[in-house]
Design a protein around this motif. Structure first.
Motif, PDB file in Angstrom:
ATOM      1  N   VAL A 109     -10.085  21.027   3.678  1.00 15.10           N
ATOM      2  CA  VAL A 109      -8.353  19.812   4.653  1.00 15.10           C
ATOM      3  C   VAL A 109      -7.784  18.905   3.746  1.00 15.10           C
ATOM      4  O   VAL A 109      -6.938  18.949   3.802  1.00 15.10           O
ATOM      5  N   ALA A 110      -8.568  18.071   3.316  1.00 14.33           N
ATOM      6  CA  ALA A 110      -8.070  17.363   2.433  1.00 14.33           C
ATOM      7  C   ALA A 110      -6.656  17.756   1.023  1.00 14.33           C
ATOM      8  O   ALA A 110      -5.617  17.272   1.281  1.00 14.33           O
ATOM      9  N   GLY A 111      -6.969  18.907   1.189  1.00 14.76           N
ATOM     10  CA  GLY A 111      -5.914  19.304  -0.140  1.00 14.76           C
ATOM     11  C   GLY A 111      -4.912  19.527   0.799  1.00 14.76           C
ATOM     12  O   GLY A 111      -4.133  20.490   0.506  1.00 14.76           O
ATOM     13  N   LEU A 112      -4.718  20.132   2.198  1.00 12.45           N
ATOM     14  CA  LEU A 112      -3.943  20.188   2.795  1.00 12.45           C
ATOM     15  C   LEU A 112      -2.920  19.235   2.807  1.00 12.45           C
ATOM     16  O   LEU A 112      -1.339  19.567   2.533  1.00 12.45           O
ATOM     17  N   GLY A 113      -3.213  17.960   2.946  1.00 15.12           N
ATOM     18  CA  GLY A 113      -2.835  16.624   3.243  1.00 15.12           C
ATOM     19  C   GLY A 113      -2.426  16.703   1.947  1.00 15.12           C
ATOM     20  O   GLY A 113      -0.563  16.449   1.343  1.00 15.12           O
ATOM     21  N   VAL A 114      -2.824  16.968   0.428  1.00 16.78           N
ATOM     22  CA  VAL A 114      -2.385  16.597  -0.667  1.00 16.78           C
ATOM     23  C   VAL A 114      -1.425  18.028  -0.937  1.00 16.78           C
ATOM     24  O   VAL A 114       0.339  17.191  -1.937  1.00 16.78           O
ATOM     25  N   GLY A 115      -1.431  18.983  -0.277  1.00 19.93           N
ATOM     26  CA  GLY A 115      -0.527  19.445  -0.610  1.00 19.93           C
ATOM     27  C   GLY A 115       1.498  19.046  -0.049  1.00 19.93           C
ATOM     28  O   GLY A 115       2.101  19.520  -0.561  1.00 19.93           O
ATOM     29  N   VAL A 116       1.391  19.634   1.243  1.00 18.23           N
ATOM     30  CA  VAL A 116       2.157  18.538   2.071  1.00 18.23           C
ATOM     31  C   VAL A 116       2.587  17.155   1.161  1.00 18.23           C
ATOM     32  O   VAL A 116       4.128  17.089   0.725  1.00 18.23           O
ATOM     33  N   LEU A 117       2.184  16.310   0.936  1.00 19.35           N
ATOM     34  CA  LEU A 117       2.800  15.238  -0.142  1.00 19.35           C
ATOM     35  C   LEU A 117       3.307  16.060  -1.384  1.00 19.35           C
ATOM     36  O   LEU A 117       4.533  15.281  -1.433  1.00 19.35           O
ATOM     37  N   SER A 118       2.828  17.418  -2.391  1.00 16.10           N
ATOM     38  CA  SER A 118       3.466  17.025  -3.520  1.00 16.10           C
ATOM     39  C   SER A 118       4.822  17.692  -3.090  1.00 16.10           C
ATOM     40  O   SER A 118       5.586  17.763  -4.040  1.00 16.10           O
ATOM     41  N   MET A 119       4.996  18.504  -1.858  1.00 14.60           N
ATOM     42  CA  MET A 119       6.077  18.920  -2.096  1.00 14.60           C
ATOM     43  C   MET A 119       7.313  18.007  -1.601  1.00 14.60           C
ATOM     44  O   MET A 119       8.374  17.938  -1.604  1.00 14.60           O
ATOM     45  N   THR A 120       7.061  17.214  -0.503  1.00 12.23           N
ATOM     46  CA  THR A 120       7.641  16.358   0.343  1.00 12.23           C
ATOM     47  C   THR A 120       8.151  15.490  -0.420  1.00 12.23           C
ATOM     48  O   THR A 120       9.749  14.710  -0.264  1.00 12.23           O
ATOM     49  N   VAL A 121       7.380  14.473  -1.290  1.00  7.60           N
ATOM     50  CA  VAL A 121       7.178  13.348  -1.725  1.00  7.60           C
ATOM     51  C   VAL A 121       8.796  13.292  -2.670  1.00  7.60           C
ATOM     52  O   VAL A 121       9.538  12.624  -2.843  1.00  7.60           O
ATOM     53  N   PRO A 122       8.273  14.133  -3.604  1.00  6.52           N
ATOM     54  CA  PRO A 122       9.817  14.789  -4.724  1.00  6.52           C
ATOM     55  C   PRO A 122      10.773  14.564  -4.378  1.00  6.52           C
ATOM     56  O   PRO A 122      11.509  14.026  -4.274  1.00  6.52           O
ATOM     57  N   ILE A 123      10.958  15.616  -3.064  1.00 14.82           N
ATOM     58  CA  ILE A 123      12.423  15.390  -2.214  1.00 14.82           C
ATOM     59  C   ILE A 123      12.774  14.388  -1.944  1.00 14.82           C
ATOM     60  O   ILE A 123      14.586  14.227  -2.086  1.00 14.82           O
ATOM     61  N   PHE A 124      11.837  14.247  -1.188  1.00 11.56           N
ATOM     62  CA  PHE A 124      12.538  12.192  -0.642  1.00 11.56           C
ATOM     63  C   PHE A 124      13.449  11.379  -2.081  1.00 11.56           C
ATOM     64  O   PHE A 124      13.799  10.927  -1.633  1.00 11.56           O
ATOM     65  N   GLN A 125      11.767  11.182  -2.751  1.00 13.85           N
ATOM     66  CA  GLN A 125      12.959  10.634  -3.474  1.00 13.85           C
ATOM     67  C   GLN A 125      14.180  10.910  -3.872  1.00 13.85           C
ATOM     68  O   GLN A 125      14.906  10.329  -4.573  1.00 13.85           O
ATOM     69  N   SER A 126      13.752  12.088  -4.395  1.00 10.84           N
ATOM     70  CA  SER A 126      15.405  13.072  -5.658  1.00 10.84           C
ATOM     71  C   SER A 126      16.401  12.727  -4.240  1.00 10.84           C
ATOM     72  O   SER A 126      17.474  12.565  -4.686  1.00 10.84           O
ATOM     73  N   GLU A 127      16.259  13.366  -2.637  1.00  7.32           N
ATOM     74  CA  GLU A 127      17.305  12.796  -1.772  1.00  7.32           C
ATOM     75  C   GLU A 127      17.642  10.901  -2.002  1.00  7.32           C
ATOM     76  O   GLU A 127      18.798  11.120  -0.956  1.00  7.32           O
ATOM     77  N   ILE A 128      16.978  10.699  -1.589  1.00  8.80           N
ATOM     78  CA  ILE A 128      17.037   8.247  -2.150  1.00  8.80           C
ATOM     79  C   ILE A 128      18.028   8.501  -3.016  1.00  8.80           C
ATOM     80  O   ILE A 128      18.314   7.048  -3.229  1.00  8.80           O
ATOM     81  N   SER A 129      18.188   9.064  -4.938  1.00  5.65           N
ATOM     82  CA  SER A 129      18.330   8.412  -5.936  1.00  5.65           C
ATOM     83  C   SER A 129      19.450   8.627  -6.382  1.00  5.65           C
ATOM     84  O   SER A 129      20.104   9.779  -5.639  1.00  5.65           O
ATOM     85  N   PRO A 130      20.462   7.855  -6.643  1.00  4.49           N
ATOM     86  CA  PRO A 130      21.405   8.346  -7.658  1.00  4.49           C
ATOM     87  C   PRO A 130      21.044   9.112  -8.686  1.00  4.49           C
ATOM     88  O   PRO A 130      19.973   8.718  -9.566  1.00  4.49           O
ATOM     89  N   PRO A 131      22.335   9.835  -9.452  1.00  2.00           N
ATOM     90  CA  PRO A 131      21.970  11.117  -9.810  1.00  2.00           C
ATOM     91  C   PRO A 131      21.254  10.201 -11.237  1.00  2.00           C
ATOM     92  O   PRO A 131      20.398  10.886 -11.908  1.00  2.00           O
ATOM     93  N   HIS A 132      22.114   9.256 -11.966  1.00  2.00           N
ATOM     94  CA  HIS A 132      21.681   8.516 -13.247  1.00  2.00           C
ATOM     95  C   HIS A 132      20.460   7.851 -12.735  1.00  2.00           C
ATOM     96  O   HIS A 132      20.003   7.431 -14.242  1.00  2.00           O
ATOM     97  N   ILE A 133      19.467   7.735 -11.541  1.00  2.00           N
ATOM     98  CA  ILE A 133      18.517   6.854 -11.838  1.00  2.00           C
ATOM     99  C   ILE A 133      17.361   8.213 -11.708  1.00  2.00           C
ATOM    100  O   ILE A 133      16.172   8.081 -10.967  1.00  2.00           O
ATOM    101  N   ARG A 134      17.374   9.254 -11.215  1.00  2.00           N
ATOM    102  CA  ARG A 134      17.083  10.472 -10.446  1.00  2.00           C
ATOM    103  C   ARG A 134      15.392  10.459 -11.130  1.00  2.00           C
ATOM    104  O   ARG A 134      14.321  10.432 -10.383  1.00  2.00           O
ATOM    105  N   GLY A 135      15.580  11.173 -11.956  1.00  2.00           N
ATOM    106  CA  GLY A 135      14.896  11.196 -12.897  1.00  2.00           C
ATOM    107  C   GLY A 135      13.752  10.274 -13.124  1.00  2.00           C
ATOM    108  O   GLY A 135      12.312  10.897 -12.918  1.00  2.00           O
ATOM    109  N   ARG A 136      13.695   9.087 -13.086  1.00  2.00           N
ATOM    110  CA  ARG A 136      13.048   8.160 -12.674  1.00  2.00           C
ATOM    111  C   ARG A 136      12.722   7.969 -12.089  1.00  2.00           C
ATOM    112  O   ARG A 136      11.231   7.801 -11.657  1.00  2.00           O
TER     113      ARG A 136
END
Length: 500
Positions: A109-136
């Motif tokens: 059950v905990a893994g279900l939550g971690v799996g959703v977070l591991s996919m969603t968080v990087p996308i969220f971070q990527s979409e709020i970032s300007p290109p020159h600091i997206r990797g960071r």
């Protein structure tokens, strides 16, 4: 930070999702060696340990597959909040476990939550970032994982002195605290501007971009320009889009899906989670006697992992993705190879009465193995750790980004699950042979990245269409991309002259 301070803040808060996975991984690596835990669950053998540890990643695999739909339908922000609730439920079940089945269920059950977070968080971070600091910004996900590992190692080290079942129940229960913090903090975070535009809310998207790019000035020129770029990209994607998983197999998207799946798989095939889950066992097998010594060595491992990730966060957008990951692969391969040769040449393997294995290594070789583990962790933390999350999050168009990333992230968890299941068996059966296998994989990964992976640093998410429509041989496609960059620079210069 300046005008990007809000982007850094939002990216840092969401990175707590990575902390949860790191925390759980770090907890179990040390809990597996705790006497009270072993007694309570009747001293599980290598197969039992493999099932218990890998059940979290089985849940992660399932959760990451559902995450794409949830993130598209209900937003990245709300999906992260739901995942926190699911993770909290799983942590509570584990904390109150009465038997092995309940523990395994809680980890799933905990893994279900971690799996959703591991996919969603990087996308969220990527979409709020300007290109020159997206990797960071996306690297913060991996840094948060290392902080989770570090905090868990030292909490375990402190709790293993408790002379009761609380020695393992307390650290498991503490996981609920960061999940609650992330849930509460996300209430105040903005929605992804790209998700808002894709759901016909351009006014809200403009306000969010103003907050993220211009200290709240929604009418700033750079805000209006980025808003129009995103609108145009979404318009074009809608004209050609079939919003289903079948589209992932169509040209030219299938190339990106393959590269995303492969880079996530290779991140796990570095063997990092073998080290993070089973380092205490490896240290004891190599001659580091006593639970205290092996747990202390694992705590030091956590500190090294966290510190070694910092250079990647600071310089990943300067170094680039290709060069960084190839150098990291070389470092990982060399450390594995040295460890395999030294162990294979000097070991005198003995199976002990409790089922563990003692290699009876000379003291100098024992210390060499520990040093090689630490150098491997440094090589991984500066390269594969962050880039395994950065690359898939930035290469897909908006209309399939969540679905594509759910597939690539699922591949990470699938390989994580398989490795976690078989690693405790292989550590005892073939000892140094496992190091040799990982060394070969890492040497091979250098060629794979050089041949097939284009550089994506400092590119807007909308630029990726240009990067990935050329030759599949990335090392041969540099000239075309350079010509595109020159044309863009000329266009920008002409535009500036006209405005003057």
């Amino acid at each position: 930070m300046g005008r990007n301070s809000q982007a850094y803040f939002v990216g840092s808060v969401s990175a707590l999702g990575g902390f949860l996975f790191g925390f759980d991984t770090g907890l179990m690596s040390s809990i597996l060696e705790m006497t009270y835990w072993q007694d309570y669950f009747n001293h599980p053998g290598s197969v039992g340990v493999g099932v218990i540890t890998s059940m979290l990643t089985a849940g992660c695999f399932v959760g990451s597959l559902f995450a794409g739909y949830l993130a598209d339908k209900f937003s990245r922000k709300r999906t992260i909040m739901v995942a926190c609730v699911v993770f909290t439920l799983g942590a509570a079940i584990q904390c109150g476990s009465r038997n092995r089945a309940m523990l395994i269920a809680g980890r799933f059950v905990a893994g279900l939550g971690v799996g959703v977070l591991s996919m969603t968080v990087p996308i969220f971070q990527s979409e709020i970032s300007p290109p020159h600091i997206r990797g960071r910004l996306v690297s913060l996900q991996q840094w948060a994982i290392t902080w989770g590992l570090l905090v868990a190692f030292w909490i375990d080290y402190g709790c293993h002195f408790i002379k009761s079942d609380a020695s393992w129940r307390v650290p498991i229960g503490i996981q609920i605290v960061p999940a609650a913090i992330l849930f509460t903090a996300m209430i105040f975070m903005p929605y992804s501007p790209r998700w808002l535009i894709d759901h016909d809310q351009p006014d809200k998207a403009q306000q969010v971009l103003g907050r993220l790019r211009a200290n709240g000035d929604a009418s700033a020129p750079e805000v209006l320009e980025e808003l129009e770029e995103i609108k145009e990209a979404v318009r074009i994607e809608r004209e050609t889009a079939v919003r289903s998983y079948f589209e992932l197999m169509r040209y030219p998207i299938r190339r990106r899906v393959f590269l995303g799946v492969l880079i996530q798989a290779l991140q796990q095939l570095t063997g990092i989670n073998v080290i993070m889950y089973f380092a205490p066992s490896i240290f004891k097998q190599s001659g580091l006697s006593g639970n205290n010594a092996s747990l202390l060595a694992q705590g030091i491992n956590g500190v090294i992992n966290m510190l070694a990730t910092i250079p990647a966060i600071l310089f990943i957008d300067r170094w680039g993705r290709r060069k960084t990951v190839m150098i990291g692969s070389l470092g990982c391969a060399i450390t594995y190879f040295i460890q395999a040769v030294a162990t294979g040449a000097t070991q005198h393997k003995e199976k002990l009465s409790d089922g563990s294995v003692d290699l009876h290594l000379p003291k100098g070789v024992s210390y060499l193995v520990i040093v090689m583990v630490y150098l491997f962790v440094i090589s991984f933390a500066m390269s594969w750790g962050p880039i395994g999350w950065i690359y898939p999050s930035e290469i897909f168009p908006m209309h399939i980004r969540s679905k594509a990333n759910s597939i690539t992230t699922a591949s990470n968890w699938l390989f994580n699950f398989v490795i976690g299941l078989v690693a405790p068996i292989l550590i005892k059966k073939i000892t140094w042979g496992l190091d040799l296998i990982f060394a070969i994989i890492m040497f091979a990964s250098i060629g794979i990245v050089y041949l097939f992976y284009p550089e994506t640093k400092n590119r807007s998410l909308e630029d990726m269409e240009i990067i990935f429509t050329g030759s599949v041989w990335a090392h041969k496609d540099k000239k075309r991309i350079e010509e595109y960059d020159n044309a863009q620079a000329h266009h920008l210069a002409s535009k500036e002259e006209a405005s003057v």
